[in-house]
Design a protein around this motif. Structure first.
Motif: not given
Length: 231
Positions: A62-66
């Motif tokens: 999720a952090v990478q996508a954000l």
């Protein structure tokens, strides 16, 4: 359910805009700033909620996508902010690749790159029709070929070819006309005195002094012709 908060934010913003229409500031912000803040906040909450639902239990992804979408958003905002500079840069590149193409510059300035033959071939519009000219500072007037005159709607059969002129091909006779509009890029001149050369005596239109003398200035800098409009 995830849409309740975003819709509530937009609804509150709309109510405030309606209640305080005509006010310079609403809640410490200008009306357009409030509208942007509300829409961006609602959009951000929708994206965040979607990511939480999609990446539940996979927080590193999720952090990478954000991070990816934040970088993409910043890039899009940057492109939009510098859209005018990017457009000018693109025109300049095309101008280098295609001599004769008019490249816009600051304050209405335009420039043209020298052609391989050493002359400046300038793209222009005569009475709304595209035409190509050779810059000729030695020509006291703009001179059109018979073919160009026909294309812009002049009945050459009714012209009086009684003006002696000298061209690269020798002496010939020409007819006096007035061009309604002559445009080179953003520079537009109206009611420009010109000549139409007799059939077969001229094969290139000449951009002469009846156009050039109306400019604010023009100069040749290296391989680039620079024209500036009257201020």
């Amino acid at each position: 359910m995830r849409l309740i908060v975003p819709l509530a934010i937009i609804g509150v913003a709309l109510v405030l805009l309606l209640l305080f229409s005509g006010e310079e500031t609403i809640a410490g912000m200008a009306p357009d700033q409030l509208a942007r803040f509300a829409s961006l906040s609602a959009f951000g909450i929708v994206i965040f909620g979607s990511m939480v639902a999609l990446f539940r239990g996979r927080w590193s992804q999720a952090v990478q996508a954000l991070a990816f979408w934040m970088i993409a958003l910043v890039g899009l905002v940057g492109l939009y902010s510098y859209r005018d500079d990017i457009t000018v840069f693109g025109h300049r590149i095309l101008g280098e690749l295609t001599p004769g193409r008019v490249v816009p510059g600051p304050a209405g300035e335009i420039s043209v790159v020298r052609s391989g033959s050493g002359s400046f071939d300038v793209e222009a519009e005569v009475n709304g029709r595209t035409a190509r000219f050779i810059l000729d500072t030695g020509a006291s007037v703009v001179v059109l070929t018979t073919e160009t005159a026909k294309r812009i709607g002049i009945n050459v059969d009714q012209l009086a070819f009684n003006r002696p002129v000298r061209t690269a091909n020798g002496s010939t006779m020409a007819a006096a006309i007035t061009i309604d509009t002559l445009a080179v890029g953003s520079i537009v001149e109206r009611r420009v005195p010109a000549l139409v050369a007799r059939q077969g005596s001229l094969f290139q239109n000449l951009l002469g002094m009846t156009f050039l003398e109306r400019l604010g200035s023009y100069e040749v800098r290296g391989d680039r012709l620079i024209m500036r409009p009257q201020t």
